[in-house]
Each structure stands twice: as structure tokens, then as C-alpha cells.
Scaffold this active site. Structure first.
Site, PDB file in Angstrom:
ATOM      1  N   SER A 132      -3.566  -8.105  -5.904  1.00 26.81           N
ATOM      2  CA  SER A 132      -3.329  -7.013  -5.023  1.00 26.81           C
ATOM      3  C   SER A 132      -4.448  -5.840  -4.774  1.00 26.81           C
ATOM      4  CB  SER A 132      -1.855  -6.211  -5.588  1.00 26.81           C
ATOM      5  OG  SER A 132      -2.074  -5.867  -6.815  1.00 26.81           O
ATOM      6  N   ASN A 154      -6.485  -7.551  -2.282  1.00 31.75           N
ATOM      7  CA  ASN A 154      -6.386  -7.688  -0.499  1.00 31.75           C
ATOM      8  C   ASN A 154      -4.832  -7.271  -0.056  1.00 31.75           C
ATOM      9  OD1 ASN A 154      -7.559 -10.195  -0.576  1.00 31.75           O
ATOM     10  ND2 ASN A 154      -6.440 -11.483  -2.424  1.00 31.75           N
ATOM     11  N   TYR A 155      -4.100  -6.626  -0.940  1.00 34.00           N
ATOM     12  CA  TYR A 155      -2.674  -5.362  -0.922  1.00 34.00           C
ATOM     13  C   TYR A 155      -3.164  -4.105  -0.137  1.00 34.00           C
ATOM     14  CZ  TYR A 155      -1.084 -10.251  -0.625  1.00 34.00           C
ATOM     15  OH  TYR A 155      -0.544 -11.806  -0.122  1.00 34.00           O
ATOM     16  N   LEU A 156      -4.311  -3.573  -1.386  1.00 33.93           N
ATOM     17  CA  LEU A 156      -3.791  -2.573  -1.625  1.00 33.93           C
ATOM     18  C   LEU A 156      -4.617  -1.579  -1.298  1.00 33.93           C
ATOM     19  CD1 LEU A 156      -3.323  -2.051  -5.574  1.00 33.93           C
ATOM     20  CD2 LEU A 156      -1.736  -2.189  -3.406  1.00 33.93           C
ATOM     21  N   SER A 161       0.778  -0.823   0.117  1.00 31.51           N
ATOM     22  CA  SER A 161      -0.032   0.212  -0.130  1.00 31.51           C
ATOM     23  C   SER A 161       1.168   1.457  -0.443  1.00 31.51           C
ATOM     24  CB  SER A 161      -0.893  -0.066   0.911  1.00 31.51           C
ATOM     25  OG  SER A 161      -2.037  -0.983   0.910  1.00 31.51           O
TER      26      SER A 161
END
Length: 900
Positions: free
Chosen positions: A855, A858-860, A655
Site C-alpha cells: 500500500s 502503490n496505493y497511498l 489514501s
């Protein structure tokens, strides 16, 4: 023996273990510079180039050879190290560190693909928990009382969330962004109540394309012009569109007023959640939906063995059909897939043998093609169904599933995610999974444990049978679970992505990652100091933390003997890391989902020395970090911050890197497409950092061909407008702006394009005639005569004969006269559209080997995207699909100034 080891005490030397199996797969190099910082040049050609175009191959890829051996217990060894590498106990750690205070883009992003083989042996492990949602809510072992995820915030009762009636459009008919109204910081937002929230990941990257009917809170008022005017010959302007949009807006407003009472914005209730264990007080649902029973094939459709038809019982026939449907797919060409299928097929045949006495012993003599051809014919029948028949079939299916799509949670109606029980079939697996092709059994109520409130009625299954168990566990968020037979993993039914519980879990995950910013400098300083400590365990832990922080590696867990040979940071073996003097490391291993991770990276000198020490006196198959495991590492991280794990580092780095790339790479005065390209570039760099690779989609070349055809269509449109100007006044031929013909548009291309347009128009006329007649019949009226269709087709033929005569004349007659100023404006807008479309094509080609959705989902932190969209006048629908907007309602109200 290396001098780096010579002065370590007996307790400080690495422990060696037994060899294990090896496996590699084609992959890509992602070369990082010092730290994890991705390229400072946000839109460089190299960075935007697809991974395959920057790959340097050292040798041909090797097929993974997965072996499984038991590890022996660690043994202590004594060695010593030189004075150069000996940590000074009294010397404080140097303040200078390769750790960058805030991760950005990797200094060098190149890709290479040397081939390496790896061996791997692991201790067997039980029940790997597999969750269809967040891991925090999955039970560790027993289904009754399970370790749960994060708690809802405490406090007063929550409000309800309002659903959205219609989705806003992302662009006008000619591709120009439609202006959107600026949203106040805290605007009440509507969410559409979708029929299915458990869409596939592929759907999450698709932008919305519906007409704009309501305000979009995620985008400011768009600057610039409105819709572009195109040639009336190709795209006639729709009449009554404004009126229709107004009516839609009124309908949406009316619907909003009706649903205001049901709006529940849990994210506005700061103290809404209970304590960390209790998730709900009342939960009521109808269980899960089991697929319908198997329908036997017609008597004439039979598989053959050695040329002879086989009369199979329905139990065996169903399994044979699973393979028969796949014989033209890549799965049927896979040796492991075929072996596992046939092994399980023989077990079923032993229990349910052929009725005509045929003995099946060899896979090569089996012929499943009659089944395949029957399945294909049934597919074609479904495709040829009329619109009315398709609607009727869908309505019947929806009626059967309706009771299972929603549940009642604490008095609120919430959408259930994956309420359908998986049908039986053949296990596909991900990557090079050793069990692909194995038979997935049909699940029955006796396999399912359901979770409901104590006072809620026990639901009745839609097939005969009784539930395995009924529990009342309000500390977890799953509604049902079972153990699948292939890998022995738990499967769960959760609420849909847009539900309050799942939304709170997502929000808390990203808030925890943001909280890490307060502690990360201290953590980095500590592990930098520990890189030189005398204690081998602490030195290994510090080196592992360096890799997790700098390279965004997963922590890694032990795998069972029958699982794919994938590793993470803590389970790396010596063969996975190669030393390149003076200070480079080459990582080469299979990561999650058997995706190859290959990275050549420059590291701190001390880290390089440590790896040399850890590898000393060990075999390739031995563990690199033999004194560190994931549990111990996470326990150490939790001492800095409650709930901190290696996984949080991955979310934090992804992020923060994304935020920095966007801030640095977004053009202030660029077009919408240029800004979108900058966004996708940043997303792509994060995906590369996190090793979110994918194989080039099978449809990529087909998709690019369609885009090239569309680009040719835009150029054809522009050419006709130029020729219309020449027909009106020949002086336009002397203007430099209109002199040069459109590139890649020769006589052959023009003829081909007009033939395609003609075929589409003829097909469109036939479909419209058929649809109009269907509507007339439904209304009880007489259908149109075939002569009406013939007349329409004649008009189309006449139009394209006229266009054929115009070829080479540089003249074109518009269907409706227009002033030259309007035509010139239309050409200018087409120029902008062609430019934007070319950028879009470049972006599609650049991202063909990178999985951007992983991403993004799930990740950003989704608030980064929403704030960026508002700040740059980009509709959020350009970047978030309907599914993601539903998943992240709490992020849609982020202010334009919000930063991670």
C-alpha cells in the site's frame, strides 16, 4: 424459489453459466461494519493484534482443487419477484445511504478463518499483459504500437533534477532522533544517484540508517533533547564526530553546487508535458544486459540416478542444477513444483540425453544432492572472500553493467530500472500458481524487441545475436520487451522508479484519485438508486460498485485455463458469497497472487436482497454478476470522470482512509516512536482493507529474538549505571527510582548476556586486527605482529573477568569517572529508550502478517506521509527507504498542511 425473484421480468433475471473449478487457501477475516470505516479507536489492542491471534477457525484448511471448464454462453431465464423487493419505477431513490461520504477506518476489524472450497472454470484468454512497472504503459497486444499510460503535462522545457550526495541519519547512536532543520515550502532537494533502483519490495520498508550529513527537506526541526548519554562501558562516545559531520556537509554542499546545472524538477513545470500520446522525442540506450553463459560444473560433480552418476551435456546439466540448488527449499517439497520441473527436464533430456546412456524416467530416483553441496561450498567461498576481493569482484561486475544502467532521454541522462535480462531458471510464481516449477528458457537477442529514437544508433547486444525487432514508438515508455515462455506474458524494461516519466505517471495517478473526491458523492448517489432499479444489468452493476467502493475489492478479470484460480468483484461466483441473515455477507475467495480474501461484513438491506436475487436459481459454480464485466463497468465509470476506473477507487479509498486514520490517531504530544506506531497502525488498517496479507516472514522469530536480546542489553546497561551510582553513594539504594531491579534480568540472563558481549568483543578485536593489517599491506607497510592481537584479546578477557566478579555485588566501576548527575541523566534517557524500543517490538509483532509496503508503494499518496512527517517532527527517513525517496522526489516538497 425465493420470493425475491418472483416479480422480475424475463429480461431482468440473472443469467446462469456452467460450473467451474474451485480453490481456497488459508486466509483471514476482516469484518467491516456499515461502510468501509476502519476502527474509530486508532490504537486499540484488537487493531494492533496480528491477524493470526484474532483468527477463529471453523475447520481445517483445504488444499485448493483447481479445475478448468469452459463456460457456456448465458441463457435468458424468466422469474418474478415479490412486491417487497420490486423497485418502484416512479419512486426516487432514498437519499439515505450506507455509503459514507469519506471512507475512514472499518468499524469492526476482526479476523476469522473458516475453510471453504471453491470451484472455478473460465474461458481461456490470450496474452495477459504483465508489466514490471505501471500498467498504463504496457502494450495491449502488439509490441510495436501500444496503449500507453498517462501523458506528461504540456509546456516549456524542463529543468533537471539534482542528485543527493549522502543520506540523512534517522537516529543517533543511542536511538534518539537527531534534530533536523525545518525546510521551507519550496526547497531545492538533492537526490542520491543510486547504483540500482530496481530494489526488491522488501527493501522499500527498511528505514535508512546512514549518518546525517545534509539537510532533510521532509522534516521540521526536531524538538526535544539531543543524543542520549549511555554507559561508557557499553557504548563509548565517538570523538571527532562533529568535525566529520561538518566535513561531510561541506562536501555535500560542494557536490550540490556542481550538480545544480543538472537539476530537473519536472513537477515544477506545470506545462512541461506534451500531448497525451507523445512521451519523448529522443531516446538512446545500449539495450539490455544478458546474463553470462552457463559455466559447466567440475567433472566430479554429477547428479545421480538410482545411485549411478549421470554424465549430462551442459544443456541438461544447467537445468538439473536449477533444481539442485533448491532441494533444501520449500519449493522442492511442493508436488506441483516437482511435477512441472520434471516434465520440462524430461523434454530437455530428450533433446540432450546423458552421454553415458543412463535412462531417466522417474523423479523419485533422481539425486541432485551432489550439485546442491557444490553450490553451497561455492557460497561459502564467496562469503569468506576478503574485503578487497569482494570490492574487486563488485567493481568488475559494475564495469560490465555500467553501459546499461542509464539512457539518454530528450538530452537528459535517466536511470534505467530493470536493465538486466532475467536469467534462465525455474518459475516460482506467486501463491498457488499451477505452473510453478516450469522451466524459464534462456533469453537471447532474437527474443528481444528494443525501442529507441529514430535517429539513435542501434545498440549491439553483449552476447552473439541480433535483436528480434527495433521500433521507434515515442508514445510508450518501455525501452525493451519480450514474451516469457512460461505464461506467454509480455515483460518490459522501463526507466527507474525515480525517473521523470515514471514520476509523472505516479503523480498523475494520485492526482486522478484526488479528483475523484469531486465526483464520488454523485457516483454513490447514483449506484444507491440503481440498487433498486428494474433493469437487472444496472442492479448488478450498482451492487458491484458498492462492493468496490465499500470493500476496496479489485474489479477482477477473466483468467486463462492454465492460470491460478483468482477472482475479483466482477468475476465472483455464487460459491464465493454466503448470505448470513439478516444482513451479513461472507466473502471467501482467492484474490490476486492467490491470497485468500475472507471477510464477514454487514451490508445495506437492499444489497443483501440483491445478492439473494442474483444467487437464486444458480449453482455454486455460476457467476454472481452474470451481466456485468470489468470493461462495461469501467466504461460506465468513465462517464462520470475521464479516466475513471475501478482501480482509481481503490487508490482513492486507501489514501483517504489513511489520511483520516492519521489525523485521528496521531498523538499530539507523543514521542517519536508513539507517532511512528500510530502511522504504522494506520498503514496496517489500510493494508487489511486492501487485503495486503503476507505469510509470517521466515526470519520473523529470529528478528524478534535479536530485538529481545537488544532489549536485554539496554536493561543490562541500565543495571550497570544503577550499580555505579550505588558504588559512589549508597544513599541511591534508598531511592524508589533505583530500588527495583530490571525485569527479566536475573543472574542467568546477566551471565548469558556478558558471554555474548565477550564473544562479540573478541570477534571485533580479531576483525579489526585483520582489517588494519590489510590496510598496512595496501600502503606498503609491514603488518602488525600476532602479539598485538594476543594483547588485545587479553585485555578483553580481563575486562569480562572483572565484570564476572561484580555479579551479585550491586557495585560497578566505570572505566572513567563521571558525576552522579550525568549517570542519573543517562539512566533517564535509557528509560525513554527502553520504552520506545518496547513499542517498536509491539509494532513489529503486530504487523508480521500484513504487507505494509504494497500500500505504501502503490496505493497511498506519498505526500500524505511527507506532510505528516513535517507536521509531526518525524524524519521521513524513518518511514521511506532510500528507494522510495528516490521514487517520489516530487512528493518530498509537500507542505506540512497538505491533505489528500
Amino acid at each position: 424459489m425465493s420470493g425475491d425473484i418472483s416479480m422480475l421480468s424475463d429480461d431482468d433475471t440473472p443469467l446462469s453459466v456452467k460450473p467451474s473449478a474451485r480453490g481456497t487457501q488459508n486466509g483471514h477475516v476482516i469484518q467491516n461494519g456499515n461502510g468501509r470505516v476502519l476502527s474509530d479507536s486508532p490504537m486499540s489492542e484488537d487493531d494492533d493484534m496480528p491477524l493470526s491471534q484474532t483468527t477463529r477457525t471453523k475447520s481445517e484448511p483445504m488444499t485448493p482443487d483447481v479445475r478448468s471448464l469452459k463456460r457456456k454462453k448465458p441463457a435468458m431465464m424468466s422469474e418474478s419477484s415479490s412486491e417487497d423487493d420490486k423497485p418502484l419505477a416512479s419512486s426516487p431513490a432514498k437519499s439515505k445511504s450506507a455509503a459514507i461520504s469519506m471512507p475512514g477506518a472499518v468499524e469492526q476489524t476482526t479476523t476469522k478463518a473458516p475453510t471453504a472450497n471453491g470451484k472455478r472454470a473460465r474461458t481461456s484468454s490470450k496474452a495477459v499483459v504483465e508489466s514490471s512497472e505501471d500498467e498504463d504503459d504496457a502494450p495491449l497486444a502488439k509490441p510495436k504500437r501500444v496503449a500507453n499510460g498517462k501523458a506528461k503535462p504540456k509546456g516549456r522545457p524542463a529543468k533537471k533534477v539534482k542528485k543527493e550526495e549522502s543520506e540523512p541519519d534517522i537516529e543517533s547512536e543511542d536511538g534518539t532522533p537527531v534534530p533536523a532543520r525545518k525546510a521551507p515550502p519550496r526547497v531545492k532537494r538533492k537526490m542520491k544517484d543510486e547504483s540500482d533502483a530496481d530494489d526488491s519490495p522488501s527493501e522499500d520498508d527498511k528505514p535508512l540508517t546512514k549518518k546525517r550529513a545534509t539537510k532533510t527537506p521532509a522534516a521540521k526541526k526536531t524538538k526535544g533533547k539531543g543524543k542520549a548519554e549511555a554507559s561508557e562501558d557499553v557504548k563509548p562516545k565517538k570523538r571527532g564526530a562533529k568535525k566529520e559531520e561538518t566535513e561531510d556537509s561541506k562536501l555535500a554542499s560542494k557536490k550540490k553546487e556542481e550538480m545544480d546545472e543538472d537539476t530537473y524538477k519536472w513537477w515544477e513545470q506545470q506545462n512541461a508535458a506534451r500531448d497525451g500520446s507523445v512521451k519523448w522525442t529522443m531516446l538512446e540506450h545500449n539495450g539490455v544486459y544478458f546474463p553470462p553463459a552457463y559455466e559447466p560444473l567440475p567433472k566430479h560433480v554429477k547428479m545421480k540416478y538410482n545411485g549411478e552418476p549421470v554424465d549430462l551435456p551442459v544443456e541438461s546439466e544447467e537445468v538439473a542444477g536449477f533444481y539442485g540448488a533448491l532441494i533444501e527449499s520449500p519449493h522442492a517439497q511442493d508436488v506441483t513444483f516437482n511435477k512441472n520441473f520434471f516434465d520440462d527436464f524430461l523434454k530437455v533430456l530428450k533433446k540432450y540425453p546423458p552421454r553415458n546412456g543412463v535412462k531417466i524416467t522417474k523423479f523419485e530416483l533422481c539425486d541432485f544432492r551432489p550439485m546442491y553441496e557444490y553450490f553451497e561450498s561455492e557460497k561459502e567461498k564467496k562469503k569468506s572472500m576478503t574485503t578487497a576481493e569482494k570490492k574487486a569482484a563488485k567493481a568488475a561486475k559494475d564495469e560490465l553493467e555500467a553501459p546499461y544502467t542509464h539512457c539518454t532521454l530528450d538530452g537528459r541522462k535517466e536511470k534505467v530500472g530493470n536493465f538486466r535480462i532475467e536469467p534462465p531458471g525455474l518459475f516460482r510464481g506467486r501463491g498457488d500458481h499451477p505452473k510453478k516449477g516450469a522451466l524459464k528458457h534462456r533469453l537471447r537477442p532474437e527474443d528481444i524487441t528494443i525501442n529507441i529514437g529514430k535517429d539513435s544508433p542501434v545498440p549491439t547486444p553483449n552476447v552473439p545475436g541480433k535483436w528480434k525487432d527495433v521500433v521507434h514508438d515515442n508514445t510508450v515508455t518501455w525501452l525493451a520487451n519480450w514474451v516469457e515462455n512460461v505464461n506467454g506474458n509480455y515483460k518490459y524494461v522501463f526507466l527507474a522508479a525515480g525517473s521523470s516519466l515514471k514520476g509523472q505517471s505516479d503523480m498523475q495517478k494520485f492526482e486522478k484519485a484526488r479528483e475523484l473526491k469531486k465526483h464520488v458523492d454523485r457516483i454513490r448517489a447514483d449506484y444507491q438508486a440503481d440498487l433498486k432499479t428494474k433493469q437487472m444489468m444496472e442492479r448488478q452493476r450498482a451492487t458491484a460498485m458498492y462492493f468496490i467502493d465499500k470493500l476496496a475489492l479489485r474489479a477482477g478479470n477473466e483468467k486463462g485455463d492454465e492460470e491460478a484460480d483468482t477472482v475479483g468483484c466482477c468475476s465472483l461466483r455464487c460459491e464465493h458469497v454466503t448470505l448470513l441473515p439478516p444482513n451479513k455477507l461472507v466473502f471467501d475467495f482467492l484474490g490476486k497472487d492467490s491470497i485468500r480474501y475472507y471477510n464477514e461484513v454487514q451490508v445495506d438491506d437492499q444489497v443483501y436482497k440483491n445478492i439473494r436475487i442474483f444467487k437464486g436459481n444458480k449453482n455454486d459454480e455460476d457467476e454472481l454478476f452474470d451481466r456485468v464485466n470489468t470493461g462495461a463497468l469501467n466504461k460506465h465509470l468513465a462517464s462520470y470522470m475521464k479516466g475513471l476506473t475501478a482501480k482509481v477507487f481503490r487508490t482513492f479509498n486507501a489514501s483517504l482512509t489513511f489520511q483520516e486514520l492519521l489525523d485521528r490517531g496521531t498523538p499530539d504530544k507523543g514521542t517519536t516512536q508513539e507517532k511512528l506506531n500510530a502511522y504504522n497502525h494506520a498503514n496496517r488498517m489500510v493494508a487489511i482493507l486492501c487485503n495486503h496479507q503476507r505469510a509470517v516472514p521466515k526470519t520473523h522469530e529470529q528478528s524478534m529474538t535479536k530485538m529481545r536480546e537488544k532489549l536485554r542489553g539496554l536493561k543490562y546497561e541500565r543495571m550497570k549505571l544503577r550499580h555505579a551510582l550505588f558504588s559512589i553513594d549508597s544513599k541511591f539504594k534508598k531511592k524508589k527510582k533505583y530500588q527495583e531491579p530490571e525485569s527479566d534480568l536475573d543472574d542467568e540472563a546477566i551471565e548469558s548476556h556478558e558471554e555474548q558481549l565477550k564473544a562479540k568483543d573478541l570477534e571485533k578485536a580479531e576483525k579489526k586486527f585483520q582489517k588494519d593489517n590489510e590496510k598496512l599491506v595496501e600502503d606498503g607497510k609491514k603488518p602488525q605482529d600476532d602479539s598485538v592481537l594476543k594483547e588485545k584479546l587479553k585485555e578483553v578477557e580481563a575486562e569480562y573477568k572483572r565484570l564476572k566478579k561484580e555479579r551479585g555485588t550491586e557495585k560497578h566501576a566505570l572505566k572513567k569517572e563521571r558525576p552522579t548527575e550525568k549517570i542519573e541523566d543517562a539512566i533517564d534517557k535509557l528509560d525513554e529508550k527502553i520504552k520506545a524500543f518496547k513499542l517498536q517490538m509491539e509494532d513489529r509483532e503486530a504487523g508480521k502478517e500484513v504487507a505494509l509496503s504494497t500500500s505504501k508503494i502503490n496505493y497511498l499518496d506519498p505526500r500524505i506521509t511527507v506532510a505528516w512527517c513535517k507536521d509531526n517532527d518525524v524524519p521521513v527517513e524513518k518511514l521511506f527507504s532510500k528507494t522510495l525517496i528516490t521514487k517520489f522526489p516530487w512528493a518530498m516538497e509537500a507542505d506540512p498542511e497538505w491533505k489528500f
